[in-house]
Motif scaffolding. Structure first.
Motif, PDB file in Angstrom:
ATOM      1  N   MET A  11       0.856  -1.194   0.000  1.00 45.58           N
ATOM      2  CA  MET A  11       0.000   0.000   0.000  1.00 45.58           C
ATOM      3  C   MET A  11       0.884   1.233   0.000  1.00 45.58           C
ATOM      4  SD  MET A  11      -3.343  -0.301   0.171  1.00 45.58           S
ATOM      5  CE  MET A  11      -4.217   0.678   1.352  1.00 45.58           C
ATOM      6  N   GLY A  12       0.574   2.163  -0.852  1.00 44.91           N
ATOM      7  CA  GLY A  12       1.322   3.412  -0.869  1.00 44.91           C
ATOM      8  C   GLY A  12       2.574   3.368  -1.720  1.00 44.91           C
ATOM      9  N   GLN A  13       2.946   2.159  -2.148  1.00 45.84           N
ATOM     10  CA  GLN A  13       4.162   2.056  -2.972  1.00 45.84           C
ATOM     11  C   GLN A  13       3.803   2.363  -4.426  1.00 45.84           C
ATOM     12  OE1 GLN A  13       6.788  -1.433  -2.410  1.00 45.84           O
ATOM     13  NE2 GLN A  13       6.653  -1.664  -4.627  1.00 45.84           N
ATOM     14  N   LYS A  14       4.680   3.066  -5.081  1.00 47.60           N
ATOM     15  CA  LYS A  14       4.402   3.407  -6.475  1.00 47.60           C
ATOM     16  C   LYS A  14       4.613   2.207  -7.390  1.00 47.60           C
ATOM     17  CE  LYS A  14       5.392   8.279  -6.035  1.00 47.60           C
ATOM     18  NZ  LYS A  14       6.003   9.455  -6.624  1.00 47.60           N
ATOM     19  N   ILE A  15       3.913   2.220  -8.523  1.00 50.07           N
ATOM     20  CA  ILE A  15       4.124   1.185  -9.542  1.00 50.07           C
ATOM     21  C   ILE A  15       5.411   1.528 -10.271  1.00 50.07           C
ATOM     22  CG2 ILE A  15       3.190   0.174 -11.658  1.00 50.07           C
ATOM     23  CD1 ILE A  15       0.388   0.864 -10.509  1.00 50.07           C
ATOM     24  N   ARG A  16       6.283   0.513 -10.378  1.00 47.35           N
ATOM     25  CA  ARG A  16       7.640   0.762 -10.893  1.00 47.35           C
ATOM     26  C   ARG A  16       7.727   0.352 -12.368  1.00 47.35           C
ATOM     27  NH1 ARG A  16       9.920  -2.786  -6.043  1.00 47.35           N
ATOM     28  NH2 ARG A  16       8.312  -4.066  -7.044  1.00 47.35           N
ATOM     29  N   TRP A  17       7.936   1.352 -13.200  1.00 44.03           N
ATOM     30  CA  TRP A  17       7.928   1.157 -14.648  1.00 44.03           C
ATOM     31  C   TRP A  17       9.335   1.016 -15.220  1.00 44.03           C
ATOM     32  CZ3 TRP A  17       3.648   1.218 -18.005  1.00 44.03           C
ATOM     33  CH2 TRP A  17       2.423   1.476 -17.393  1.00 44.03           C
ATOM     34  N   GLY A  18       9.403   0.193 -16.277  1.00 41.39           N
ATOM     35  CA  GLY A  18      10.608   0.129 -17.103  1.00 41.39           C
ATOM     36  C   GLY A  18      10.207   0.473 -18.526  1.00 41.39           C
ATOM     37  N   VAL A  77      11.325  -4.056 -11.420  1.00 35.97           N
ATOM     38  CA  VAL A  77      10.389  -3.532 -12.433  1.00 35.97           C
ATOM     39  C   VAL A  77       9.077  -4.306 -12.369  1.00 35.97           C
ATOM     40  CG1 VAL A  77       9.998  -3.279 -14.917  1.00 35.97           C
ATOM     41  CG2 VAL A  77      12.252  -2.759 -13.950  1.00 35.97           C
ATOM     42  N   ASP A  78       7.955  -3.570 -12.187  1.00 39.14           N
ATOM     43  CA  ASP A  78       6.628  -4.195 -12.132  1.00 39.14           C
ATOM     44  C   ASP A  78       6.005  -4.312 -13.510  1.00 39.14           C
ATOM     45  OD1 ASP A  78       6.533  -4.209  -9.244  1.00 39.14           O
ATOM     46  OD2 ASP A  78       6.117  -2.054  -9.325  1.00 39.14           O
ATOM     47  N   VAL A  79       6.190  -3.293 -14.327  1.00 37.61           N
ATOM     48  CA  VAL A  79       5.493  -3.223 -15.611  1.00 37.61           C
ATOM     49  C   VAL A  79       6.400  -2.546 -16.635  1.00 37.61           C
ATOM     50  CG1 VAL A  79       4.274  -1.138 -14.786  1.00 37.61           C
ATOM     51  CG2 VAL A  79       3.396  -2.343 -16.778  1.00 37.61           C
ATOM     52  N   VAL A  80       6.367  -3.051 -17.855  1.00 35.20           N
ATOM     53  CA  VAL A  80       7.198  -2.432 -18.899  1.00 35.20           C
ATOM     54  C   VAL A  80       6.318  -1.790 -19.963  1.00 35.20           C
ATOM     55  CG1 VAL A  80       9.217  -3.898 -18.602  1.00 35.20           C
ATOM     56  CG2 VAL A  80       7.447  -4.606 -20.190  1.00 35.20           C
ATOM     57  N   TYR A  81       6.813  -0.681 -20.452  1.00 37.00           N
ATOM     58  CA  TYR A  81       6.197   0.007 -21.587  1.00 37.00           C
ATOM     59  C   TYR A  81       7.083  -0.281 -22.794  1.00 37.00           C
ATOM     60  CZ  TYR A  81       5.144   3.978 -24.655  1.00 37.00           C
ATOM     61  OH  TYR A  81       4.828   4.774 -25.736  1.00 37.00           O
ATOM     62  N   ILE A  82       6.487  -0.907 -23.832  1.00 34.99           N
ATOM     63  CA  ILE A  82       7.260  -1.293 -25.016  1.00 34.99           C
ATOM     64  C   ILE A  82       7.040  -0.257 -26.113  1.00 34.99           C
ATOM     65  CG2 ILE A  82       7.556  -3.044 -26.809  1.00 34.99           C
ATOM     66  CD1 ILE A  82       6.658  -5.128 -24.689  1.00 34.99           C
ATOM     67  N   ALA A  83       8.136   0.383 -26.518  1.00 40.86           N
ATOM     68  CA  ALA A  83       8.037   1.484 -27.484  1.00 40.86           C
ATOM     69  C   ALA A  83       8.957   1.243 -28.681  1.00 40.86           C
ATOM     70  CB  ALA A  83       8.370   2.802 -26.785  1.00 40.86           C
ATOM     71  N   THR A  84       9.084  -0.017 -29.054  1.00 38.33           N
ATOM     72  CA  THR A  84       9.883  -0.366 -30.240  1.00 38.33           C
ATOM     73  C   THR A  84       8.993  -0.234 -31.485  1.00 38.33           C
ATOM     74  OG1 THR A  84       9.210  -2.662 -30.037  1.00 38.33           O
ATOM     75  CG2 THR A  84      11.267  -2.036 -28.941  1.00 38.33           C
ATOM     76  N   PRO A  85       9.577  -0.304 -32.694  1.00 41.93           N
ATOM     77  CA  PRO A  85       8.731  -0.339 -33.900  1.00 41.93           C
ATOM     78  C   PRO A  85       7.788  -1.538 -33.835  1.00 41.93           C
ATOM     79  CG  PRO A  85      11.035   0.029 -34.469  1.00 41.93           C
ATOM     80  CD  PRO A  85      11.018  -0.319 -33.017  1.00 41.93           C
TER      81      PRO A  85
END
Ligand SMILES: NC(=O)c1ccc[n+]([C@@H]2O[C@H](COP(=O)([O-])OP(=O)(O)OC[C@H]3O[C@@H](n4cnc5c(N)ncnc54)[C@H](OP(=O)(O)O)[C@@H]3O)[C@@H](O)[C@H]2O)c1
Length: 142
Positions: A11-18, A77-85
């Protein structure tokens, strides 16, 4: 919904993105995520470590990786954002989900039905969150 139990979030911890693939849209994403209170970017990955270091330093991100897989091996890392072609979305997303990472993938999710079906099956198998980054879905008018 993102499963917070699976992400070991307290609780209260931020979601950690890669972030994977540090091109044009990745810069926009970082600026937008800065407006989200419960999110923090803790790692970025490029095929080129110098580019990753430069990006990390520009946005004050703690960790920079010179390969996509090494970011996926980072337990924080909890969640990754994929920004490749788009032609690389399926391979990177499958690899990420097999490392039990939740995935937000740039649009289009895949280049054909077969790719998208494989991605959905992989998400179900690994019990992780998978979503296409279709911001217009959240437009109140829609
Ligand atoms: N730009 C937009 O406004 C926008 C809007 C909606 C959707 N999208 C989607 O977002 C994705 C990325 O778009 P973008 O405009 O950010 O593209 P981009 O500027 O070309 O960046 C893509 C990044 O992907 C990585 N990459 C991995 N393999 C690559 C390869 N073989 N060739 C080139 N780059 C490779 C590179 O990052 P590293 O060098 O760091 O590995 C590159 O910087 C696409 O799927 C696009 O359809 C973009």
């Amino acid at each position: 919904m993102i499963n917070f139990d699976k992400m070991n979030c307290k609780m209260g911890q931020k979601i950690r993105w890669g972030i994977i693939g540090l091109g044009n849209i990745a810069h926009n994403f970082v600026k937008d995520l800065a407006m989200v209170n419960d999110a923090e970017i803790i790692a970025v990955a490029s095929r080129n470590i110098e580019k990753a270091n430069q990006f990390a330093s520009q946005y004050h991100v703690k960790q920079a990786f010179g390969s996509y897989e090494s970011l996926l091996q980072c337990e924080e890392v909890d969640v990754v954002y994929i920004a490749t072609p788009h032609t690389f979305h399926v391979s990177v997303a499958l690899m990420a989900m097999n490392y039990k990472k939740n995935v937000l993938c740039e649009k289009p999710l895949g280049v054909n039905k077969d790719e998208v079906e494989r991605m959905i099956a992989c998400a179900r198998e690994n019990k992780v969150f998978l979503m296409e980054a279709l911001w217009s879905r959240f437009n109140p008018a829609i």
